[in-house]
Design an enzyme around this catalytic site. Structure first.
Site, short mmCIF file in Angstrom:
data_model
loop_
_atom_site.label_atom_id
_atom_site.label_comp_id
_atom_site.label_asym_id
_atom_site.label_seq_id
_atom_site.Cartn_x
_atom_site.Cartn_y
_atom_site.Cartn_z
N ASN A 255 0.73 -1.12 0.04
CA ASN A 255 0.12 -0.01 -0.20
C ASN A 255 0.99 1.08 -0.13
OD1 ASN A 255 0.70 -0.11 2.66
ND2 ASN A 255 -1.22 -0.62 3.53
N ARG B 75 3.08 6.04 12.00
CA ARG B 75 2.48 5.65 13.23
C ARG B 75 2.38 6.76 14.24
NH1 ARG B 75 0.88 2.13 10.48
NH2 ARG B 75 1.43 -0.29 10.54
N GLN C 253 -5.52 2.11 18.52
CA GLN C 253 -6.47 2.14 17.32
C GLN C 253 -7.51 1.08 17.80
OE1 GLN C 253 -4.05 4.11 13.90
NE2 GLN C 253 -4.92 1.88 13.51
N HIS D 174 -7.51 5.64 10.46
CA HIS D 174 -6.24 4.91 9.77
C HIS D 174 -6.98 4.24 8.33
CE1 HIS D 174 -2.72 2.20 10.39
NE2 HIS D 174 -2.75 2.63 9.08
P1 NAI Z 1 10.23 1.18 4.33
O1 NAI Z 1 10.80 -0.11 5.11
O2 NAI Z 1 10.27 0.93 2.66
O3 NAI Z 1 11.16 2.23 4.87
C1 NAI Z 1 11.33 2.89 6.06
C2 NAI Z 1 12.40 3.73 6.20
O4 NAI Z 1 12.46 4.30 7.40
C3 NAI Z 1 13.78 2.77 5.80
O5 NAI Z 1 14.56 3.56 4.82
C4 NAI Z 1 14.65 3.08 7.28
O6 NAI Z 1 15.72 2.94 6.86
C5 NAI Z 1 13.92 4.47 7.55
N1 NAI Z 1 14.04 4.45 9.10
C6 NAI Z 1 13.77 3.56 10.13
N2 NAI Z 1 14.14 4.24 11.19
C7 NAI Z 1 14.16 5.61 10.89
C8 NAI Z 1 14.76 6.64 11.83
N3 NAI Z 1 14.86 6.57 13.20
N4 NAI Z 1 14.89 7.78 11.15
C9 NAI Z 1 15.07 7.87 9.89
N5 NAI Z 1 14.63 6.86 9.06
C10 NAI Z 1 14.52 5.73 9.55
O7 NAI Z 1 8.90 1.11 4.68
P2 NAI Z 1 7.53 1.95 4.07
O8 NAI Z 1 6.76 0.89 3.22
O9 NAI Z 1 8.25 3.08 3.46
O10 NAI Z 1 6.59 2.43 5.37
C11 NAI Z 1 7.20 3.15 6.22
C12 NAI Z 1 6.11 3.01 7.50
O11 NAI Z 1 4.93 3.74 7.13
C13 NAI Z 1 5.94 1.69 7.88
O12 NAI Z 1 6.81 1.11 8.81
C14 NAI Z 1 4.44 1.88 8.48
O13 NAI Z 1 4.58 2.20 9.93
C15 NAI Z 1 3.81 3.07 7.76
N6 NAI Z 1 2.61 2.68 6.96
C16 NAI Z 1 1.48 3.27 7.05
C17 NAI Z 1 0.46 2.97 6.41
C18 NAI Z 1 -0.83 3.69 6.66
O14 NAI Z 1 -1.94 3.14 6.27
N7 NAI Z 1 -0.99 4.71 7.33
C19 NAI Z 1 0.70 2.09 5.41
C20 NAI Z 1 1.94 1.31 5.10
C21 NAI Z 1 2.85 1.81 5.99
#
Ligand code: NAI
Length: 396
Positions: free
Chosen positions: A138, A277, A306, A333
Protein backbone atom coordinates in the site's frame (compact mmCIF):
# COMPACT_ATOMS: atom_id res chain seq x y z
CA UNK A 1 1.51 -32.71 14.03
CA UNK A 2 5.28 -32.19 13.82
CA UNK A 3 6.36 -30.32 10.66
CA UNK A 4 8.30 -32.48 8.20
CA UNK A 5 11.82 -31.28 7.41
CA UNK A 6 12.42 -30.20 3.84
CA UNK A 7 15.84 -30.75 2.31
CA UNK A 8 17.13 -27.43 1.10
CA UNK A 9 20.39 -25.74 0.19
CA UNK A 10 19.39 -22.61 2.00
CA UNK A 11 21.27 -21.80 5.19
CA UNK A 12 17.94 -20.99 6.80
CA UNK A 13 15.79 -23.70 8.32
CA UNK A 14 12.59 -24.37 6.44
CA UNK A 15 10.04 -27.08 7.02
CA UNK A 16 7.11 -28.38 5.06
CA UNK A 17 4.29 -27.26 7.29
CA UNK A 18 1.75 -29.43 5.45
CA UNK A 19 -0.32 -31.50 5.86
CA UNK A 20 -1.76 -30.18 9.08
CA UNK A 21 -4.79 -28.51 10.52
CA UNK A 22 -3.69 -25.15 11.62
CA UNK A 23 -5.76 -22.69 13.57
CA UNK A 24 -5.57 -19.26 12.03
CA UNK A 25 -6.96 -16.25 13.88
CA UNK A 26 -7.75 -13.08 11.92
CA UNK A 27 -8.36 -9.68 13.52
CA UNK A 28 -9.99 -7.23 11.13
CA UNK A 29 -12.26 -4.19 11.30
CA UNK A 30 -16.00 -4.72 11.01
CA UNK A 31 -17.49 -3.77 7.65
CA UNK A 32 -21.22 -4.24 8.33
CA UNK A 33 -23.41 -3.01 5.51
CA UNK A 34 -20.36 -1.54 3.74
CA UNK A 35 -18.75 -4.97 3.41
CA UNK A 36 -21.94 -6.21 1.73
CA UNK A 37 -22.16 -3.21 -0.58
CA UNK A 38 -18.48 -3.43 -1.51
CA UNK A 39 -17.24 -7.05 -1.64
CA UNK A 40 -13.76 -5.70 -2.42
CA UNK A 41 -13.55 -4.45 1.18
CA UNK A 42 -11.42 -7.51 1.82
CA UNK A 43 -9.82 -6.35 5.06
CA UNK A 44 -13.10 -6.74 6.99
CA UNK A 45 -14.40 -9.36 9.39
CA UNK A 46 -17.08 -10.18 6.80
CA UNK A 47 -14.92 -10.53 3.69
CA UNK A 48 -11.93 -12.06 5.52
CA UNK A 49 -9.30 -11.29 2.88
CA UNK A 50 -11.21 -13.65 0.57
CA UNK A 51 -9.25 -16.62 1.94
CA UNK A 52 -11.74 -18.56 4.08
CA UNK A 53 -12.68 -21.16 1.47
CA UNK A 54 -9.06 -21.58 0.41
CA UNK A 55 -7.99 -22.22 4.01
CA UNK A 56 -10.90 -24.47 4.90
CA UNK A 57 -10.47 -26.56 1.73
CA UNK A 58 -7.00 -27.39 3.07
CA UNK A 59 -8.42 -28.46 6.42
CA UNK A 60 -7.44 -25.37 8.41
CA UNK A 61 -9.64 -23.56 10.90
CA UNK A 62 -10.11 -19.82 10.36
CA UNK A 63 -11.50 -17.76 13.24
CA UNK A 64 -12.15 -14.10 12.53
CA UNK A 65 -13.03 -11.31 14.94
CA UNK A 66 -12.90 -7.57 15.52
CA UNK A 67 -13.22 -8.01 19.29
CA UNK A 68 -9.65 -7.42 20.48
CA UNK A 69 -9.50 -5.36 23.67
CA UNK A 70 -7.78 -7.18 26.55
CA UNK A 71 -8.22 -9.01 28.79
CA UNK A 72 -11.44 -10.88 27.89
CA UNK A 73 -11.85 -10.33 24.16
CA UNK A 74 -12.50 -13.04 21.59
CA UNK A 75 -8.95 -12.42 20.41
CA UNK A 76 -7.58 -13.15 23.92
CA UNK A 77 -9.60 -16.37 24.04
CA UNK A 78 -8.73 -17.58 20.55
CA UNK A 79 -5.02 -16.73 20.68
CA UNK A 80 -4.34 -19.44 23.29
CA UNK A 81 -4.24 -22.26 20.73
CA UNK A 82 -3.66 -20.23 17.53
CA UNK A 83 -0.89 -21.33 15.15
CA UNK A 84 -1.10 -18.23 12.98
CA UNK A 85 -2.39 -14.70 13.59
CA UNK A 86 -3.29 -12.37 10.76
CA UNK A 87 -4.16 -8.77 11.47
CA UNK A 88 -4.25 -5.46 9.67
CA UNK A 89 -2.62 -2.29 11.00
CA UNK A 90 -5.99 -0.53 10.53
CA UNK A 91 -7.62 -2.49 13.34
CA UNK A 92 -4.59 -4.07 14.94
CA UNK A 93 -4.79 -7.08 17.17
CA UNK A 94 -1.93 -5.98 19.43
CA UNK A 95 0.34 -9.00 19.88
CA UNK A 96 1.97 -8.00 23.14
CA UNK A 97 4.56 -9.90 25.17
CA UNK A 98 1.74 -11.06 27.48
CA UNK A 99 -0.33 -12.40 24.62
CA UNK A 100 2.73 -14.08 23.08
CA UNK A 101 3.34 -15.83 26.41
CA UNK A 102 -0.24 -17.12 26.35
CA UNK A 103 -0.11 -18.20 22.70
CA UNK A 104 1.89 -21.36 23.26
CA UNK A 105 1.35 -22.71 19.74
CA UNK A 106 1.93 -19.47 17.85
CA UNK A 107 4.27 -19.91 14.89
CA UNK A 108 3.80 -16.89 12.65
CA UNK A 109 2.17 -13.46 12.66
CA UNK A 110 1.17 -12.00 9.32
CA UNK A 111 0.44 -8.31 8.84
CA UNK A 112 -2.07 -7.82 6.04
CA UNK A 113 -0.52 -4.48 5.11
CA UNK A 114 2.70 -2.77 6.20
CA UNK A 115 4.01 -1.93 9.67
CA UNK A 116 4.39 -4.71 12.24
CA UNK A 117 4.87 -2.54 15.32
CA UNK A 118 1.62 -3.98 16.76
CA UNK A 119 3.68 -7.12 17.42
CA UNK A 120 6.20 -7.07 20.27
CA UNK A 121 9.00 -8.01 17.88
CA UNK A 122 11.60 -8.65 20.59
CA UNK A 123 9.20 -11.07 22.32
CA UNK A 124 8.43 -12.71 18.95
CA UNK A 125 12.15 -13.17 18.29
CA UNK A 126 12.68 -14.73 21.70
CA UNK A 127 10.08 -17.38 20.84
CA UNK A 128 11.29 -17.68 17.23
CA UNK A 129 7.88 -16.62 15.95
CA UNK A 130 8.07 -15.48 12.33
CA UNK A 131 6.69 -12.02 11.54
CA UNK A 132 5.81 -11.23 7.94
CA UNK A 133 4.13 -8.31 6.21
CA UNK A 134 3.01 -7.56 2.66
CA UNK A 135 5.80 -5.14 1.89
CA UNK A 136 5.01 -2.60 -0.79
CA UNK A 137 1.29 -3.45 -0.87
CA UNK A 138 0.00 0.00 0.00
CA UNK A 139 2.96 2.33 -0.44
CA UNK A 140 1.38 4.18 -3.37
CA UNK A 141 -1.89 4.53 -1.43
CA UNK A 142 -0.05 6.14 1.50
CA UNK A 143 2.17 8.34 -0.65
CA UNK A 144 -0.91 9.74 -2.42
CA UNK A 145 -2.55 10.37 0.95
CA UNK A 146 0.54 12.20 2.20
CA UNK A 147 0.58 14.52 -0.81
CA UNK A 148 -3.16 15.13 -0.36
CA UNK A 149 -2.71 15.91 3.35
CA UNK A 150 0.18 18.30 2.69
CA UNK A 151 -1.95 20.19 0.16
CA UNK A 152 -4.96 20.10 2.47
CA UNK A 153 -2.99 21.72 5.28
CA UNK A 154 -0.93 24.20 3.29
CA UNK A 155 -3.98 25.45 1.37
CA UNK A 156 -6.21 25.40 4.49
CA UNK A 157 -8.78 23.20 2.77
CA UNK A 158 -10.65 21.59 5.68
CA UNK A 159 -11.84 24.77 7.46
CA UNK A 160 -12.70 26.35 4.10
CA UNK A 161 -14.95 23.42 3.23
CA UNK A 162 -16.47 23.34 6.71
CA UNK A 163 -17.26 27.05 6.37
CA UNK A 164 -19.29 26.65 3.17
CA UNK A 165 -20.97 23.48 4.46
CA UNK A 166 -22.31 25.38 7.47
CA UNK A 167 -23.62 28.17 5.25
CA UNK A 168 -21.00 30.86 5.93
CA UNK A 169 -18.85 32.84 3.48
CA UNK A 170 -15.76 34.68 4.65
CA UNK A 171 -12.87 34.51 2.19
CA UNK A 172 -10.48 36.49 4.38
CA UNK A 173 -10.95 34.19 7.36
CA UNK A 174 -9.70 31.16 5.46
CA UNK A 175 -7.38 32.83 2.93
CA UNK A 176 -5.20 34.35 5.64
CA UNK A 177 -3.92 30.88 6.46
CA UNK A 178 -3.65 29.48 2.91
CA UNK A 179 -0.35 29.22 1.01
CA UNK A 180 1.18 27.69 -2.13
CA UNK A 181 3.29 24.56 -1.86
CA UNK A 182 5.55 25.88 -4.59
CA UNK A 183 8.67 27.41 -3.10
CA UNK A 184 8.37 25.59 0.24
CA UNK A 185 10.87 23.17 1.75
CA UNK A 186 9.45 19.67 2.29
CA UNK A 187 11.32 17.08 4.35
CA UNK A 188 10.71 13.38 5.00
CA UNK A 189 11.81 11.37 8.01
CA UNK A 190 12.51 8.04 6.30
CA UNK A 191 13.24 7.58 2.60
CA UNK A 192 11.99 4.02 2.23
CA UNK A 193 9.31 2.95 -0.21
CA UNK A 194 6.76 5.54 0.95
CA UNK A 195 9.17 8.42 1.66
CA UNK A 196 10.73 8.12 -1.79
CA UNK A 197 7.34 7.97 -3.49
CA UNK A 198 6.18 11.07 -1.62
CA UNK A 199 9.19 13.08 -2.80
CA UNK A 200 8.80 11.79 -6.37
CA UNK A 201 5.17 12.92 -6.39
CA UNK A 202 6.13 16.34 -5.01
CA UNK A 203 8.72 17.03 -7.69
CA UNK A 204 6.28 18.70 -10.13
CA UNK A 205 5.14 21.10 -7.40
CA UNK A 206 8.47 22.93 -7.72
CA UNK A 207 9.22 23.05 -4.03
CA UNK A 208 12.25 25.05 -2.96
CA UNK A 209 13.95 21.91 -1.66
CA UNK A 210 13.10 18.26 -0.99
CA UNK A 211 15.05 16.92 2.01
CA UNK A 212 15.33 13.56 3.73
CA UNK A 213 16.73 12.07 6.92
CA UNK A 214 17.40 8.34 7.03
CA UNK A 215 20.31 6.14 7.97
CA UNK A 216 20.01 4.48 4.59
CA UNK A 217 21.15 6.78 1.77
CA UNK A 218 19.56 6.86 -1.68
CA UNK A 219 21.91 6.16 -4.59
CA UNK A 220 23.20 9.50 -5.92
CA UNK A 221 21.51 9.01 -9.33
CA UNK A 222 18.13 8.62 -7.58
CA UNK A 223 18.79 11.72 -5.46
CA UNK A 224 19.56 13.58 -8.65
CA UNK A 225 16.50 12.26 -10.47
CA UNK A 226 14.18 13.31 -7.64
CA UNK A 227 16.14 16.46 -6.86
CA UNK A 228 16.42 15.75 -3.16
CA UNK A 229 19.16 16.14 -0.56
CA UNK A 230 20.05 14.08 2.49
CA UNK A 231 20.49 15.90 5.79
CA UNK A 232 22.69 14.16 8.35
CA UNK A 233 20.91 15.45 11.43
CA UNK A 234 17.17 15.22 12.07
CA UNK A 235 17.12 18.43 14.11
CA UNK A 236 18.92 20.29 11.37
CA UNK A 237 16.49 18.97 8.76
CA UNK A 238 13.32 19.88 10.65
CA UNK A 239 14.67 23.37 11.35
CA UNK A 240 14.91 23.99 7.57
CA UNK A 241 11.54 22.58 6.54
CA UNK A 242 8.16 24.21 6.02
CA UNK A 243 6.53 20.77 5.82
CA UNK A 244 7.73 17.60 7.55
CA UNK A 245 6.29 14.21 6.61
CA UNK A 246 7.01 11.13 8.75
CA UNK A 247 7.58 7.90 6.83
CA UNK A 248 9.63 5.64 9.09
CA UNK A 249 8.53 2.62 11.14
CA UNK A 250 7.62 2.78 14.81
CA UNK A 251 10.32 1.16 16.95
CA UNK A 252 12.28 1.99 20.12
CA UNK A 253 14.25 4.64 18.21
CA UNK A 254 11.21 6.50 16.87
CA UNK A 255 8.64 6.18 19.68
CA UNK A 256 7.87 9.72 20.91
CA UNK A 257 10.45 11.16 18.49
CA UNK A 258 8.30 14.21 17.74
CA UNK A 259 7.96 15.56 21.27
CA UNK A 260 7.91 19.22 22.26
CA UNK A 261 11.71 19.41 22.05
CA UNK A 262 11.87 18.33 18.42
CA UNK A 263 8.68 20.19 17.46
CA UNK A 264 10.20 23.36 18.93
CA UNK A 265 13.22 22.87 16.63
CA UNK A 266 10.84 23.06 13.63
CA UNK A 267 10.27 26.37 11.87
CA UNK A 268 7.53 28.34 13.59
CA UNK A 269 4.28 27.76 11.71
CA UNK A 270 5.45 24.61 9.89
CA UNK A 271 3.09 21.75 8.97
CA UNK A 272 3.58 18.19 10.22
CA UNK A 273 2.14 15.13 8.46
CA UNK A 274 2.24 11.69 10.05
CA UNK A 275 0.91 8.65 8.22
CA UNK A 276 3.59 6.36 9.70
CA UNK A 277 2.45 5.58 13.26
CA UNK A 278 0.70 7.72 15.87
CA UNK A 279 3.14 6.94 18.68
CA UNK A 280 6.03 8.52 16.76
CA UNK A 281 4.48 11.82 17.94
CA UNK A 282 3.60 12.80 21.50
CA UNK A 283 -0.13 13.55 21.22
CA UNK A 284 -0.35 16.31 23.81
CA UNK A 285 2.82 18.04 22.56
CA UNK A 286 1.39 18.15 19.03
CA UNK A 287 -1.91 19.59 20.28
CA UNK A 288 -0.11 22.26 22.29
CA UNK A 289 2.16 23.17 19.37
CA UNK A 290 -0.91 23.60 17.17
CA UNK A 291 -2.63 25.74 19.75
CA UNK A 292 0.40 27.96 20.26
CA UNK A 293 1.03 28.39 16.52
CA UNK A 294 4.37 26.55 16.61
CA UNK A 295 2.66 24.22 14.13
CA UNK A 296 0.25 25.59 11.53
CA UNK A 297 -1.18 22.17 11.00
CA UNK A 298 -1.01 18.48 11.76
CA UNK A 299 -2.52 15.76 9.65
CA UNK A 300 -2.46 12.05 9.04
CA UNK A 301 -4.36 8.86 9.68
CA UNK A 302 -2.46 7.06 12.41
CA UNK A 303 -3.23 7.22 16.12
CA UNK A 304 -1.28 6.03 19.16
CA UNK A 305 -3.90 3.37 19.92
CA UNK A 306 -6.56 2.20 17.49
CA UNK A 307 -9.47 2.66 17.42
CA UNK A 308 -8.71 6.06 18.96
CA UNK A 309 -10.84 6.99 22.00
CA UNK A 310 -13.72 9.31 21.13
CA UNK A 311 -12.19 12.13 23.20
CA UNK A 312 -8.67 11.87 21.74
CA UNK A 313 -7.09 15.32 21.58
CA UNK A 314 -6.21 14.96 17.87
CA UNK A 315 -9.88 14.70 16.89
CA UNK A 316 -10.70 18.30 17.71
CA UNK A 317 -7.46 20.27 18.06
CA UNK A 318 -7.26 23.53 16.14
CA UNK A 319 -4.74 26.30 15.83
CA UNK A 320 -5.28 28.85 18.58
CA UNK A 321 -8.60 27.12 19.28
CA UNK A 322 -10.26 28.79 16.28
CA UNK A 323 -11.79 26.50 13.73
CA UNK A 324 -11.25 28.78 10.71
CA UNK A 325 -7.53 28.79 11.42
CA UNK A 326 -7.61 25.13 10.53
CA UNK A 327 -4.61 22.98 10.88
CA UNK A 328 -6.31 19.66 11.54
CA UNK A 329 -6.31 17.07 8.73
CA UNK A 330 -6.79 13.93 10.81
CA UNK A 331 -8.78 10.94 9.51
CA UNK A 332 -9.15 7.36 10.76
CA UNK A 333 -6.42 4.92 9.77
CA UNK A 334 -7.35 4.60 6.12
CA UNK A 335 -4.54 5.77 3.86
CA UNK A 336 -3.19 2.29 3.26
CA UNK A 337 -6.55 0.57 3.01
CA UNK A 338 -7.91 1.93 -0.25
CA UNK A 339 -9.86 -0.65 -2.26
CA UNK A 340 -6.86 -1.05 -4.57
CA UNK A 341 -4.53 -1.61 -1.61
CA UNK A 342 -6.88 -4.20 -0.10
CA UNK A 343 -6.67 -6.38 -3.20
CA UNK A 344 -2.86 -6.24 -3.00
CA UNK A 345 -2.49 -6.97 0.71
CA UNK A 346 -5.10 -9.74 0.60
CA UNK A 347 -3.25 -11.40 -2.31
CA UNK A 348 0.11 -10.90 -0.57
CA UNK A 349 -1.16 -12.45 2.67
CA UNK A 350 -2.23 -15.53 0.73
CA UNK A 351 1.24 -15.80 -0.83
CA UNK A 352 2.90 -15.59 2.61
CA UNK A 353 0.59 -18.30 3.99
CA UNK A 354 1.04 -20.51 0.93
CA UNK A 355 4.85 -20.18 1.18
CA UNK A 356 4.72 -21.08 4.84
CA UNK A 357 2.40 -24.06 4.36
CA UNK A 358 4.70 -25.36 1.61
CA UNK A 359 7.91 -24.68 3.54
CA UNK A 360 9.04 -22.31 0.80
CA UNK A 361 11.34 -19.38 1.42
CA UNK A 362 9.42 -16.11 1.78
CA UNK A 363 10.07 -13.11 -0.43
CA UNK A 364 12.84 -11.53 1.65
CA UNK A 365 11.17 -8.09 1.49
CA UNK A 366 8.21 -9.53 3.45
CA UNK A 367 10.27 -10.91 6.32
CA UNK A 368 10.44 -8.77 9.46
CA UNK A 369 11.58 -11.46 11.91
CA UNK A 370 12.54 -15.07 11.27
CA UNK A 371 14.37 -17.72 13.24
CA UNK A 372 14.71 -15.40 16.21
CA UNK A 373 16.33 -12.54 14.29
CA UNK A 374 15.40 -9.26 12.67
CA UNK A 375 15.49 -9.66 8.92
CA UNK A 376 14.37 -6.16 7.94
CA UNK A 377 16.78 -3.26 8.02
CA UNK A 378 13.91 -0.85 8.64
CA UNK A 379 13.42 -2.34 12.13
CA UNK A 380 16.63 -4.27 12.69
CA UNK A 381 19.11 -1.48 11.94
CA UNK A 382 18.06 0.43 15.02
CA UNK A 383 20.30 -1.59 17.30
CA UNK A 384 23.21 -1.08 14.90
CA UNK A 385 22.53 2.66 15.01
CA UNK A 386 22.58 2.67 18.80
CA UNK A 387 25.84 0.67 18.71
CA UNK A 388 27.34 3.08 16.18
CA UNK A 389 26.51 6.07 18.39
CA UNK A 390 28.07 4.30 21.40
CA UNK A 391 31.23 3.51 19.41
CA UNK A 392 31.44 7.12 18.27
CA UNK A 393 30.99 8.42 21.82
CA UNK A 394 33.69 6.04 23.09
CA UNK A 395 36.10 7.15 20.32
CA UNK A 396 35.56 10.81 21.22
P1 NAI B 1 10.33 0.98 4.32
O1 NAI B 1 10.87 -0.12 5.15
O2 NAI B 1 10.40 0.85 2.83
O3 NAI B 1 11.04 2.35 4.72
C1 NAI B 1 11.22 2.77 6.04
C2 NAI B 1 12.43 3.67 6.07
O4 NAI B 1 12.51 4.27 7.36
C3 NAI B 1 13.75 2.91 5.85
O5 NAI B 1 14.48 3.53 4.82
C4 NAI B 1 14.45 3.00 7.19
O6 NAI B 1 15.85 3.05 7.10
C5 NAI B 1 13.87 4.32 7.71
N1 NAI B 1 14.02 4.51 9.15
C6 NAI B 1 13.90 3.62 10.15
N2 NAI B 1 14.12 4.23 11.32
C7 NAI B 1 14.39 5.53 11.07
C8 NAI B 1 14.71 6.65 11.86
N3 NAI B 1 14.84 6.56 13.19
N4 NAI B 1 14.92 7.84 11.24
C9 NAI B 1 14.84 7.94 9.90
N5 NAI B 1 14.55 6.91 9.09
C10 NAI B 1 14.32 5.71 9.67
O7 NAI B 1 8.83 1.18 4.82
P2 NAI B 1 7.64 1.90 4.04
O8 NAI B 1 6.92 0.92 3.20
O9 NAI B 1 8.13 3.15 3.42
O10 NAI B 1 6.68 2.23 5.28
C11 NAI B 1 7.10 3.09 6.31
C12 NAI B 1 6.12 3.05 7.46
O11 NAI B 1 4.89 3.64 7.05
C13 NAI B 1 5.73 1.64 7.92
O12 NAI B 1 6.67 1.10 8.82
C14 NAI B 1 4.40 1.88 8.57
O13 NAI B 1 4.56 2.18 9.93
C15 NAI B 1 3.85 3.09 7.84
N6 NAI B 1 2.73 2.73 6.96
C16 NAI B 1 1.52 3.33 7.19
C17 NAI B 1 0.43 2.99 6.44
C18 NAI B 1 -0.89 3.65 6.65
O14 NAI B 1 -1.91 3.13 6.19
N7 NAI B 1 -0.94 4.79 7.30
C19 NAI B 1 0.49 1.93 5.40
C20 NAI B 1 1.84 1.46 5.16
C21 NAI B 1 2.90 1.82 5.96
Amino acid sequence: MKPLKLLTNSTRHFSVNKPSNYKIVGVFYRGGVHAQEQPKLLGTVENQLGIRKWLEDQGHTFVVTDDKEPPNSTFDKEIVDADIIITTPFHPGYITRDRIAKAKKLKICVTAGIGSDHVDLNAANEKKIGVYEVTGSNVVSVAEHVVMTILNLVRNFVPSHEMVARGDWNVAAVAKNSYDLEGKVVATVGIGRIGERVLRRLKPFECKELLYFDYQQLPSEIEEEIGCRRVESLQEMVSQADVVTINCPLHEGTKGLFDKNLINKMKRGAWLVNTARGSICVAQDVAEALKSGQLSGYGGDVWPYQPAPSNHVWRSMYKLGQQDQGGNAMVPHMSGTSIDAQQRYAAGTKVILENWFQGRKQNHHDVICENGEYASKAYGERQKLVDKIKEFEAYK
